[in-house]
Design a protein around this motif. Structure first.
Motif, short mmCIF file in Angstrom:
data_model
loop_
_atom_site.label_atom_id
_atom_site.label_comp_id
_atom_site.label_asym_id
_atom_site.label_seq_id
_atom_site.Cartn_x
_atom_site.Cartn_y
_atom_site.Cartn_z
N ILE A 82 62.47 26.50 119.30
CA ILE A 82 63.58 26.87 119.60
C ILE A 82 65.52 26.23 119.45
O ILE A 82 65.24 26.39 120.34
N TYR A 108 64.76 29.27 131.79
CA TYR A 108 65.20 28.52 130.33
C TYR A 108 67.24 29.04 129.69
O TYR A 108 66.75 30.59 130.72
N LYS A 141 68.18 40.18 136.17
CA LYS A 141 68.17 42.21 136.13
C LYS A 141 70.02 42.46 136.23
O LYS A 141 70.15 41.71 137.47
N LEU A 142 69.24 43.08 136.35
CA LEU A 142 71.16 44.20 136.57
C LEU A 142 71.18 43.63 138.20
O LEU A 142 72.56 43.17 138.68
N TRP A 182 67.14 37.42 130.04
CA TRP A 182 66.35 38.17 130.93
C TRP A 182 66.71 37.90 132.53
O TRP A 182 66.70 37.82 133.48
N GLN A 228 70.11 43.62 125.21
CA GLN A 228 70.04 43.21 124.45
C GLN A 228 68.42 44.20 124.39
O GLN A 228 68.06 44.91 124.91
N LEU A 229 67.79 43.58 123.44
CA LEU A 229 66.90 44.21 122.94
C LEU A 229 65.29 43.93 124.36
O LEU A 229 64.46 44.96 124.19
N HIS A 230 64.93 42.99 125.48
CA HIS A 230 64.06 42.85 126.05
C HIS A 230 64.47 43.38 127.51
O HIS A 230 63.30 43.77 128.20
N ALA A 231 65.93 42.89 127.58
CA ALA A 231 66.75 42.75 128.94
C ALA A 231 67.94 43.13 129.03
O ALA A 231 68.68 42.88 127.64
N TYR A 232 68.95 42.23 129.80
CA TYR A 232 70.26 42.09 130.50
C TYR A 232 70.51 40.74 129.80
O TYR A 232 69.45 40.15 130.40
N ASP A 291 64.02 38.04 117.90
CA ASP A 291 63.13 38.74 118.61
C ASP A 291 63.90 38.54 120.07
O ASP A 291 63.49 38.47 120.96
N TYR A 292 65.61 38.87 119.79
CA TYR A 292 66.32 38.34 120.98
C TYR A 292 67.24 39.85 121.69
O TYR A 292 67.32 40.54 121.65
N ARG A 352 63.93 32.95 132.88
CA ARG A 352 62.30 32.92 132.93
C ARG A 352 62.42 31.47 132.45
O ARG A 352 61.66 30.75 131.83
#
Lengths: 543, 98
Positions: free
Chosen positions: A341, A82, A97-98, A95, A48-52, A413-414, A80
């Motif tokens: 959110i 949530y 990590k592969l 968020w 996605q935009l910031h991470a997997y 945002d994501y 992170r």
């Protein structure tokens, strides 16, 4: 609750091992991204935009306290802190990590969970009614059928590479809490002459071409539903547009082919399927049904509840629904705190909800398509204790089905597909209408926001819908009115030119003002809209 | 100016080409001129970055600002959770996106 059998567990464990090897080969440089991408997507892992982002399947939204606790553990250890509950009754972690993904899937497998078929052009997570098994108006619990369809669709070799993704919803009540007719296939279990079967709707969906699924069969006996669906999917798989992904969903096929011709071909295929003996044996249906047997309710419980605490009474009024068993109630936990959110829950909140499910609700909870959580079997005598626990964790917002109970996709945002941010708009609207008395004065009002045309936030089905679009690099928000995902299903109509972020909040408020000025006899917002039409709303909004 | 971005293979982090390596911070990005595609292909082949691509940006007194809001959000992190962004201590950071 469903339980894995030896085949389920073996398949999931094997898939984890396979993906661990695939991931290692990618990290070692033996696989290119082009080679690896379809493999990770088959295991629910997006970039996605910031991470997997990992999307974990929650079959028909039902899970145990142990499974919920594992989700909190994953959020805490690998993400992170949530998770985000989604409109397909799943959960996403933003968020990842592969290198951690195989370990996460291995941990999920220990509690009978996975991320298989949460992506790709296959049959996705089967969704259902969050009040299944406890609703006062259902003809039967829809989850045994949903579970049967989970088993049928998991790794189905013929339907692993459909023209596009395929979504199925199952309900068993005249009240539709699953947006059933906005699915590729919607099933409504009904009883005719003492026999349970399904009304079948095919060709619905939202996205860039929203359509309400027409009925294609008014009754399929329960024992033949699998072969009927097999026929539906076969016709779609044969004729669905693979040359254009924007025209590849079954809704386009049914629309262009025509309902009657689609139905004719399905019936022809169904007649053939029946000769193959694919329907499950009665013993298997009984085995599955036994997994969803009612929990051991206590008899003779008191119905009285002390409502002298005003805040508790307010929560009771909005969040607690009738249960079919005397002395019990259904508790809706809002994941929509004012300014929060929509759908997000912290690890601590997820753990707390798991605790409450284990202690007060026969160790079972449900994720709703409106991004909330349900405890389905709560003794009325325990409601006050539950409320106090929820309140301490910021989970007791009394706003179910009110204007601040907003469905919103993750937006820009994501999400790498989005064109505009959804969450800030949801936050601003919730803050504008923060006064709970004002929300209750407005009554039932379902507001849904999507950050792009793909409609993950179900904006077409909102009484008030908002669609974020990109206008030359600037966010712009279109307003829609009159949609519904319930049994009175309808698609929202675009009001007119779009607004900026603050402008759309103002426009929502003006729409509610028009409603309050015109409503009669306790009409809901959507009722008034249907009675008076778009014109008064449009006039006020653009005045 | 044209700058090169992508995601780190192992972590998924948004990264920016510095001329020699990749950085988490957009202000470290260099103008790749018309060499962006060439560098992107070489870096993709080296397989430590996922889907690198070139975007337009501007340099002003405060640093480098991608032209499109999407890339500004990628550069900062979610505007709705600044505690998860690259500037958690800066309450005005979200304004930079808009």
């Amino acid at each position: 609750m469903y339980r894995y059998d030896q085949y389920d567990q073996a398949m999931v464990d094997a898939r984890v091992a396979e993906f661990r090897d695939q991931t290692q080969r990618r990290l070692d440089g033996q696989l290119s991204e082009e080679q690896f991408r379809p493999l990770r997507l088959m295991n629910g892992l997006y970039l996605q935009l910031h991470a997997y982002m990992l999307r974990v399947a929650v079959p028909y939204g039902t899970l145990s306290g142990r499974q919920m606790r594992m989700l909190a553990h994953i959020a805490r250890k690998y993400d992170r802190d949530y998770g985000h509950f989604t409109t397909r009754q799943n959960i996403q972690f933003n968020w990842i990590k592969l290198s951690d993904a195989p370990d996460i899937l291995a941990e999920l497998a220990t509690v009978e969970m996975h991320a298989i078929q949460t992506s790709g052009n296959c049959i996705r997570n089967i969704s259902s009614d969050q009040y299944a098994g406890v609703s006062v108006d259902e003809v039967t619990d829809p989850r045994p059928l949903a579970e049967l369809l989970r088993q049928w669709s998991s790794f189905h070799p013929e339907f692993t590479y459909l023209p596009r993704k395929f979504k199925i919803a199952v309900i068993a009540s005249p009240t539709d809490r699953s947006a059933m007719r906005l699915h590729d296939i919607g099933l409504e279990l009904v009883e005719r002459d003492g026999v349970v079967g399904a009304r079948v709707f095919a060709g619905g969906g939202m996205g860039r071409t929203p359509m309400i699924a027409p009925e294609i069969r008014d009754f399929v006996p329960f024992g033949e539903i699998v072969s009927y669906l097999e026929a539906c999917l076969r016709v779609y798989n044969r004729h669905g547009r693979r040359d254009n992904k924007y025209k590849a969903r079954i809704k386009i096929l049914v629309h262009e082919m025509g309902r009657d011709e689609y139905r004719r071909q399905v019936e022809e295929e169904f007649a053939h399927m029946k000769t193959l003996g694919l329907d499950p044996p009665l013993a298997e249906l009984e085995r599955i049904a036994a997994q969803f047997a009612p929990p051991p309710y206590e008899a003779g419980l008191a119905d009285e509840i002390d409502l002298s605490d005003r805040d508790f009474a307010q929560w009771m009024e909005t969040q607690v629904k009738p249960h079919k068993v005397p002395g019990y109630a259904i508790v809706n936990i809002s994941l929509k705190p004012i300014g929060g959110i929509p759908g997000d829950a912290s690890s601590a909140q997820i753990d707390l909800i798991a605790d409450l499910a284990e202690r007060y609700s026969f160790d079972e909870l449900r994720v709703t398509h409106a991004q909330n959580i349900v405890l389905a079997h709560v003794k009325k005598a325990d409601l006050h204790a539950i409320w106090r626990a929820l309140e301490a964790a910021d989970l007791a917002t009394p706003n179910l089905d009110l204007i601040s109970d907003i469905i919103a996709c993750p937006g820009l945002d994501y999400c790498s597909l989005a064109n505009a941010r959804s969450i800030p708009v949801a936050q601003k609207i919730a803050q504008r209408f923060a006064d709970i008395d004002r929300q209750k004065e407005l009554g039932e009002l379902k507001l849904k926001i999507s950050g792009c045309i793909n409609a993950c936030g179900h904006h077409h089905a909102g009484n008030i819908g908002i669609l974020g679009v990109d206008r030359k690099g600037v966010e712009n928000f279109q307003l829609l009115l009159g949609g519904s995902g319930a049994e009175d299903v309808a698609l929202g109509q675009i009001v007119g030119p779009g607004f900026d972020e603050n402008g759309v909040v103002d426009a929502v408020e003006k729409a509610t003002d028009v409603y309050l000025a015109h409503r009669i006899d306790g009409e809901r917002f959507v009722d008034t809209f249907r009675r008076i039409g778009m014109a008064p709303f449009k006039e006020a909004i653009y005045a | 100016m044209n700058i090169l971005t992508g995601n780190d293979l192992a972590t998924g982090d948004v990264i920016w080409w510095t001329g020699e390596d990749w950085s988490l911070h957009v202000d470290d990005a260099v103008d790749v001129g018309d060499k962006g595609e060439e560098i992107a292909q070489a870096q993709a082949a080296a397989r430590n970055v996922v889907v690198p691509y070139v975007i337009e940006a501007e340099r002003d007194g405060t640093g480098i600002r991608p032209a499109h809001i999407k890339e500004r959000i990628r550069a900062l992190g979610p505007t709705v959770r600044l505690d998860l962004s690259l500037k958690p201590a800066d309450p005005s950071a979200g304004n930079w996106v808009i």
